[in-house]
Scaffold this motif. Structure first.
Motif, PDB file in Angstrom:
ATOM      1  N   HIS A 129       0.911  -1.027   0.169  1.00  0.00           N
ATOM      2  CA  HIS A 129      -0.032   0.002  -0.044  1.00  0.00           C
ATOM      3  C   HIS A 129       0.822   1.300   0.085  1.00  0.00           C
ATOM      4  O   HIS A 129       0.424   2.438  -0.225  1.00  0.00           O
ATOM      5  CB  HIS A 129      -0.823   0.155   1.263  1.00  0.00           C
ATOM      6  CG  HIS A 129      -2.159  -0.755   1.027  1.00  0.00           C
ATOM      7  ND1 HIS A 129      -2.994  -1.229   2.291  1.00  0.00           N
ATOM      8  CD2 HIS A 129      -2.217  -1.829   0.107  1.00  0.00           C
ATOM      9  CE1 HIS A 129      -3.940  -2.123   1.788  1.00  0.00           C
ATOM     10  NE2 HIS A 129      -3.502  -2.650   0.467  1.00  0.00           N
ATOM     11  N   GLU A 130       2.206   1.337   0.194  1.00  0.00           N
ATOM     12  CA  GLU A 130       2.944   2.375   0.262  1.00  0.00           C
ATOM     13  C   GLU A 130       2.924   3.295  -0.747  1.00  0.00           C
ATOM     14  O   GLU A 130       2.519   4.554  -0.555  1.00  0.00           O
ATOM     15  CB  GLU A 130       4.347   1.888   0.540  1.00  0.00           C
ATOM     16  CG  GLU A 130       5.276   3.102   0.846  1.00  0.00           C
ATOM     17  CD  GLU A 130       6.935   2.992   1.195  1.00  0.00           C
ATOM     18  OE1 GLU A 130       7.663   3.236   0.568  1.00  0.00           O
ATOM     19  OE2 GLU A 130       6.776   2.141   2.295  1.00  0.00           O
ATOM     20  N   ASP A 131       3.134   2.804  -2.094  1.00  0.00           N
ATOM     21  CA  ASP A 131       3.127   3.705  -3.158  1.00  0.00           C
ATOM     22  C   ASP A 131       1.709   4.503  -3.361  1.00  0.00           C
ATOM     23  O   ASP A 131       1.860   5.621  -3.623  1.00  0.00           O
ATOM     24  CB  ASP A 131       3.561   3.008  -4.378  1.00  0.00           C
ATOM     25  CG  ASP A 131       5.006   2.485  -4.428  1.00  0.00           C
ATOM     26  OD1 ASP A 131       5.670   3.076  -3.695  1.00  0.00           O
ATOM     27  OD2 ASP A 131       5.598   1.553  -5.043  1.00  0.00           O
ATOM     28  N   LEU A 137      -1.252  11.101  -0.492  1.00  0.00           N
ATOM     29  CA  LEU A 137      -0.935  12.017   0.469  1.00  0.00           C
ATOM     30  C   LEU A 137      -0.304  13.280  -0.235  1.00  0.00           C
ATOM     31  O   LEU A 137      -0.366  14.442  -0.056  1.00  0.00           O
ATOM     32  CB  LEU A 137       0.163  11.560   1.336  1.00  0.00           C
ATOM     33  CG  LEU A 137      -0.572  10.619   2.510  1.00  0.00           C
ATOM     34  CD1 LEU A 137       0.342   9.923   3.202  1.00  0.00           C
ATOM     35  CD2 LEU A 137      -1.564  11.410   3.261  1.00  0.00           C
ATOM     36  N   ASN A 138       0.469  12.895  -1.494  1.00  0.00           N
ATOM     37  CA  ASN A 138       1.177  14.350  -2.330  1.00  0.00           C
ATOM     38  C   ASN A 138       0.125  14.820  -2.870  1.00  0.00           C
ATOM     39  O   ASN A 138       0.516  16.080  -3.260  1.00  0.00           O
ATOM     40  CB  ASN A 138       2.185  13.447  -3.209  1.00  0.00           C
ATOM     41  CG  ASN A 138       3.497  13.148  -2.620  1.00  0.00           C
ATOM     42  OD1 ASN A 138       4.133  13.854  -1.766  1.00  0.00           O
ATOM     43  ND2 ASN A 138       4.268  12.008  -3.146  1.00  0.00           N
ATOM     44  N   LYS A 139      -1.002  14.346  -3.138  1.00  0.00           N
ATOM     45  CA  LYS A 139      -2.047  15.262  -3.764  1.00  0.00           C
ATOM     46  C   LYS A 139      -2.682  16.340  -2.678  1.00  0.00           C
ATOM     47  O   LYS A 139      -2.999  17.276  -3.116  1.00  0.00           O
ATOM     48  CB  LYS A 139      -3.154  14.237  -4.064  1.00  0.00           C
ATOM     49  CG  LYS A 139      -3.206  13.463  -5.072  1.00  0.00           C
ATOM     50  CD  LYS A 139      -4.652  12.516  -5.492  1.00  0.00           C
ATOM     51  CE  LYS A 139      -4.273  11.615  -6.776  1.00  0.00           C
ATOM     52  NZ  LYS A 139      -5.477  10.816  -7.103  1.00  0.00           N
ATOM     53  N   GLY A 140      -2.399  15.719  -1.459  1.00  0.00           N
ATOM     54  CA  GLY A 140      -2.617  17.091  -0.511  1.00  0.00           C
ATOM     55  C   GLY A 140      -1.605  18.180  -0.513  1.00  0.00           C
ATOM     56  O   GLY A 140      -2.265  19.237  -0.156  1.00  0.00           O
ATOM     57  N   ASN A 151       8.343  14.580   3.133  1.00  0.00           N
ATOM     58  CA  ASN A 151       8.664  13.392   2.567  1.00  0.00           C
ATOM     59  C   ASN A 151       7.896  12.162   2.996  1.00  0.00           C
ATOM     60  O   ASN A 151       8.052  11.651   4.319  1.00  0.00           O
ATOM     61  CB  ASN A 151      10.075  12.870   2.846  1.00  0.00           C
ATOM     62  CG  ASN A 151      10.482  11.752   1.812  1.00  0.00           C
ATOM     63  OD1 ASN A 151       9.721  10.627   1.630  1.00  0.00           O
ATOM     64  ND2 ASN A 151      11.691  11.622   1.516  1.00  0.00           N
ATOM     65  N   PHE A 152       6.682  11.995   2.358  1.00  0.00           N
ATOM     66  CA  PHE A 152       5.586  11.317   2.959  1.00  0.00           C
ATOM     67  C   PHE A 152       6.102   9.705   2.941  1.00  0.00           C
ATOM     68  O   PHE A 152       5.162   8.820   3.414  1.00  0.00           O
ATOM     69  CB  PHE A 152       4.323  11.410   1.919  1.00  0.00           C
ATOM     70  CG  PHE A 152       3.571  12.371   2.509  1.00  0.00           C
ATOM     71  CD1 PHE A 152       2.965  12.576   3.871  1.00  0.00           C
ATOM     72  CD2 PHE A 152       3.292  13.863   1.822  1.00  0.00           C
ATOM     73  CE1 PHE A 152       2.243  13.682   4.319  1.00  0.00           C
ATOM     74  CE2 PHE A 152       2.732  14.652   2.376  1.00  0.00           C
ATOM     75  CZ  PHE A 152       2.068  14.610   3.254  1.00  0.00           C
ATOM     76  N   VAL A 153       6.894   9.295   2.280  1.00  0.00           N
ATOM     77  CA  VAL A 153       7.556   7.974   2.158  1.00  0.00           C
ATOM     78  C   VAL A 153       8.106   7.666   3.835  1.00  0.00           C
ATOM     79  O   VAL A 153       7.782   6.837   4.506  1.00  0.00           O
ATOM     80  CB  VAL A 153       8.838   7.625   1.456  1.00  0.00           C
ATOM     81  CG1 VAL A 153       9.396   6.204   1.717  1.00  0.00           C
ATOM     82  CG2 VAL A 153       8.417   7.920  -0.037  1.00  0.00           C
ATOM     83  N   ILE A 154       8.846   8.583   4.479  1.00  0.00           N
ATOM     84  CA  ILE A 154       9.215   8.565   5.769  1.00  0.00           C
ATOM     85  C   ILE A 154       8.135   8.584   6.444  1.00  0.00           C
ATOM     86  O   ILE A 154       7.965   8.179   7.755  1.00  0.00           O
ATOM     87  CB  ILE A 154      10.077   9.708   5.833  1.00  0.00           C
ATOM     88  CG1 ILE A 154      11.439   9.638   5.174  1.00  0.00           C
ATOM     89  CG2 ILE A 154      10.453   9.640   7.442  1.00  0.00           C
ATOM     90  CD1 ILE A 154      12.442  10.792   5.268  1.00  0.00           C
ATOM     91  N   ILE A 155       7.093   9.391   6.481  1.00  0.00           N
ATOM     92  CA  ILE A 155       6.058   9.568   7.103  1.00  0.00           C
ATOM     93  C   ILE A 155       5.247   8.367   7.316  1.00  0.00           C
ATOM     94  O   ILE A 155       5.028   7.851   8.374  1.00  0.00           O
ATOM     95  CB  ILE A 155       5.013  10.924   6.980  1.00  0.00           C
ATOM     96  CG1 ILE A 155       5.746  12.178   6.922  1.00  0.00           C
ATOM     97  CG2 ILE A 155       3.730  11.131   7.824  1.00  0.00           C
ATOM     98  CD1 ILE A 155       6.229  12.564   8.387  1.00  0.00           C
TER      99      ILE A 155
END
Length: 217
Positions: A129-131, A137-140, A151-155
């Protein structure tokens, strides 16, 4: 004497009934204290029939989690059609999850970590589900609700690690999952938000706290 096979349609119906009964029992009493005998007794079913469908409690628990995941995905997709922006969508998902947590004993979550198949399931699910989650979240960021330097990967990975910790920590059992959620996940997301996003999150928190106070009266 060989076990008599169950007909496919009848087996599927029984399987769903078992899962429904088991989910309620696990949520109410925790996983450890619920036995296969308890499940069979609740369904007025023989243990032999139960074991024809689920070989052990871990297999049944895993089926319960997968069923719950399917239900959550369906509900989330319905919400996605109703809300235009990422943050409103996320907060309504959070609200649904917290409502679910109200009726689940904290022991349920801490005991999940004792089952290898379950921890493997969560690890694989989180990676898969990560990608999708990060893209969403990047759409936000594009909508102006989240800061562009996040960096939403880290979050995402940090949040999933935190959830894993809560599954394995006895030190957190004194708190409900609802309390943990509102005091960990929500502040984390708030820290990623712009002023525009913070206003929406703070209204959500105020609404939650007001409802909590009304329930306490």
């Amino acid at each position: 004497m060989a076990k008599e096979p169950l007909k496919s349609s009848h087996r599927n119906e029984m399987r769903l009934n078992i899962i429904d009964t088991a989910i309620k029992a696990f949520h109410t009493h925790g996983v450890k204290s619920v036995t296969m005998d308890d499940i069979a007794h609740s369904l007025t079913m023989s243990k032999r029939t139960l074991y024809q469908i689920f070989s052990d409690k871990e297999e049944l628990l895993l089926a319960c989690l997968q069923q719950k995941e399917e239900e959550n995905v369906k509900t989330d997709m319905e919400l996605l059609e109703r809300y235009d922006n990422v943050l409103d969508f996320l907060l309504h998902i959070f609200e649904n999850r917290m409502r679910e947590f109200e009726v689940i004993t904290p022991n349920f979550f801490t005991e999940l970590g004792k089952y290898p198949k379950v921890t493997t399931y969560f690890s694989k699910r989180n990676r898969a589900h990560e990608d999708e989650a990060v893209e969403f979240l990047n759409k936000g960021i594009e909508q102006g609700y989240f800061r562009p330097d996040v960096n939403f990967v880290i979050i995402y990975r940090q949040l999933t690690l935190g959830l894993k910790l809560s599954m394995n920590s006895r030190e957190l059992t004194q708190f409900s999952q609802r309390e943990l959620f509102i005091n960990t996940v929500i502040p984390y997301i708030r820290g990623c938000a712009t002023l525009k996003g913070i206003e929406i999150i703070d209204r959500f928190i105020d609404k939650y706290r007001s409802a909590e106070e009304r329930d306490a009266d």
